[in-house]
Each structure stands twice: as structure tokens, then as C-alpha cells.
Design an enzyme around this catalytic site. Structure first.
Site, PDB file in Angstrom:
ATOM      1  N   ASP A  12     -10.728  30.663  -4.495  1.00  0.00           N
ATOM      2  CA  ASP A  12     -11.720  29.979  -3.626  1.00  0.00           C
ATOM      3  C   ASP A  12     -13.450  30.549  -2.719  1.00  0.00           C
ATOM      4  O   ASP A  12     -12.580  31.944  -2.641  1.00  0.00           O
ATOM      5  CB  ASP A  12     -10.906  29.257  -2.427  1.00  0.00           C
ATOM      6  N   ASN A  15     -23.410  25.570   2.396  1.00  0.00           N
ATOM      7  CA  ASN A  15     -23.736  24.443   2.505  1.00  0.00           C
ATOM      8  C   ASN A  15     -24.721  24.246   3.716  1.00  0.00           C
ATOM      9  O   ASN A  15     -25.831  23.403   3.443  1.00  0.00           O
ATOM     10  CB  ASN A  15     -22.812  23.479   1.842  1.00  0.00           C
ATOM     11  N   HIS A  58     -27.599  22.848   0.421  1.00  0.00           N
ATOM     12  CA  HIS A  58     -26.993  22.135  -1.035  1.00  0.00           C
ATOM     13  C   HIS A  58     -27.130  22.800  -2.657  1.00  0.00           C
ATOM     14  O   HIS A  58     -26.080  23.449  -3.173  1.00  0.00           O
ATOM     15  CB  HIS A  58     -26.148  20.827  -1.163  1.00  0.00           C
ATOM     16  N   ASP A  69     -24.740  25.075  -5.125  1.00  0.00           N
ATOM     17  CA  ASP A  69     -24.655  24.688  -6.476  1.00  0.00           C
ATOM     18  C   ASP A  69     -24.787  25.995  -7.181  1.00  0.00           C
ATOM     19  O   ASP A  69     -24.544  26.513  -8.329  1.00  0.00           O
ATOM     20  CB  ASP A  69     -25.646  23.423  -6.780  1.00  0.00           C
ATOM     21  N   GLU A 118     -14.775  23.934  -4.024  1.00  0.00           N
ATOM     22  CA  GLU A 118     -15.351  25.722  -4.612  1.00  0.00           C
ATOM     23  C   GLU A 118     -13.946  26.432  -4.742  1.00  0.00           C
ATOM     24  O   GLU A 118     -14.505  27.168  -4.784  1.00  0.00           O
ATOM     25  CB  GLU A 118     -15.921  25.448  -3.289  1.00  0.00           C
TER      26      GLU A 118
END
Length: 241
Positions: free
Chosen positions: A100, A108, A113, A117, A143
């Protein structure tokens, strides 16, 4: 098959023309017919081959997460059943490591964002590069990532997680403004051969223990619920090859 069929047609046509004295310009007929049929056969073969390739690409795209290039959840759920069943039947070890990205929501919110990514892509690259051909590496959701290490015991899974964490620390992504770290939960297949849902549930429990202990850590699942939380093992130790 197309080449053999075409050759048989050409031979049959040549024999028919040779035996039929009523046909004039036999060579012209032979050349014209074989050329026309050959071009048509080549076109059909090319279209068939192109359709086969497109079908293969579509099948592959349906199994791959488009952002990270890892297996998606649907294909992973199908493959893990067969891999664990094979490991149990052959009494081979198998381990699961669930990853994780730490503080992904903050990443984010504070950096956008697109930065999130890039972080996902980065983790995907690491897992794909450090895992072996027989392993199953997938984006589990959001994630979270999961790797099934076939033929690997619990120590090997811990070592693998350490290598991933060390690579993220050493090989910084210049496009990201923050350093990436991961929390990891690991567990292994016992001699009873647990089903995938049980094994993944254990890895998930251990993962949350690692996050609760301060993140950037690894937790090993224990049946008594007192999961063993530790810093990553030396990534140079052990050998997964």
C-alpha cells in the site's frame, strides 16, 4: 494449409489445361488464374492473421491494468486460484505480499491526481521489474498492490518486500516532488493449502498492522492476531532466483 491448398489448385489446373486441347493460350490462362487466386488467398490469409492478432491484443488488454501494466483484479482473481492449487498439490511454498502506498490521499490532495498516477506507475514498474516470471503481480485496487510469490517462503517474501522498499528509496523519480514509501503485509501458504480469499485476507490484516504501526513498515501475519511488525530486511540478503 493455405500454401498446400494453393499448390494443389495450381497443379490441378495445370493438369486440366494440359489434357484439354480445346483451350487455347494455356499459359495465359494458367498465369491469370493462379495469380488471381494467389492474390485472393494472400489477402484472406493476411486478414485472418490480422484478426487473430487483434483478438490476442484485446484479450491481453482485458487482463492488464492500463495504468501500471500489471494484472488487473479480474485476471488476478482467476490466476491465483490455479497457482495456489498447484502449489498445494505439489507441496511447494507460496507467499503473498500486499503493498500500500503510504499517504496516497495526501499525495493526491497536495500534488494533484497526475502525481498520484505517476506514483502508481512507479510502484508498478518496481513490482514488475523485481518479481519473477512465475510470480503474479497485480494492482489489487486503488493504491494497493499484491504479489503472489510462487515457490517462495515467508522469508523470501519479506526479502522481496525489502527490495521493493529499498529500490523506491534509492531510485527516486525526479518527476515526483515527494519520496515514495510503502507499507507491506506478508503471509505464506501453509501445508493445509488455504484458499485465495483466506490468504489474501491474512495479507490484508498484516498490511493494516504495518500501517497502524507508523507506515513504511512490514508486518508478518500471525494466527493469534499479534502480527509481527518490523523494518524491512536487508534487500541484498537471500536470493529469489
Amino acid at each position: 494449409v493455405a500454401a498446400v491448398t494453393y499448390a494443389a489448385m495450381a497443379v490441378g489446373l495445370a493438369v486440366a489445361l494440359f489434357l484439354n486441347d480445346a483451350i487455347e493460350l494455356k499459359i495465359d490462362v494458367m498465369v491469370g488464374t493462379t495469380s488471381s487466386v494467389g492474390l485472393m488467398a494472400a489477402l484472406v490469409h493476411w486478414l485472418t492473421r490480422r484478426e487473430r492478432l487483434l483478438r490476442a491484443e484485446l484479450a491481453s488488454a482485458a487482463d492488464i491494468d492500463p495504468l501500471t501494466g500489471l494484472l488487473n483484479r479480474r485476471s488476478f482473481d482467476q490466476l491465483i486460484v490455479a497457482r495456489l492449487a498447484e502449489a498445494a498439490a505439489r507441496r511447494r511454498p507460496a507467499a503473498v505480499a500486499m503493498f500500500d502506498i503510504d499517504h496516497f490521499k495526501r499525495l493526491n490532495d497536495e500534488h494533484g491526481h497526475l502525481a498520484g498516477d505517476r506514483a502508481l506507475v512507479r510502484i508498478g514498474e518496481m513490482l514488475r521489474r523485481l518479481s519473477r516470471d512465475d510470480d503474479l503481480a497485480a494492482r489489487f485496487g486503488g493504491e494497493e498492490f499484491v504479489v503472489v510469490l510462487c515457490g517462495a517462503d515467508l522469508y523470501a517474501a519479506r526479502t522481496f518486500a525489502g527490495r521493493v522498499a529499498a529500490a523506491l528509496e534509492v531510485e527516486r523519480d525526479e518527476t515526483l516532488e515527494v519520496a515514495l514509501s510503502v507499507s507491506v503485509g506478508v503471509t505464506s501458504l501453509s501445508e493445509r493449502g488455504e484458499p485465495p480469499a483466506v490468504l489474501l485476507g491474512r495479507a490484508d490484516e498484516a498490511l493494516y498492522a504495518a500501517k497502524a504501526a507508523g507506515r513504511g513498515r512490514l508486518a508478518v501475519w500471525r494466527p493469534d492476531g499479534e502480527h509481527e511488525v518490523e523494518r524491512f530486511v536487508d534487500p541484498t540478503a537471500g536470493d529469489l532466483s
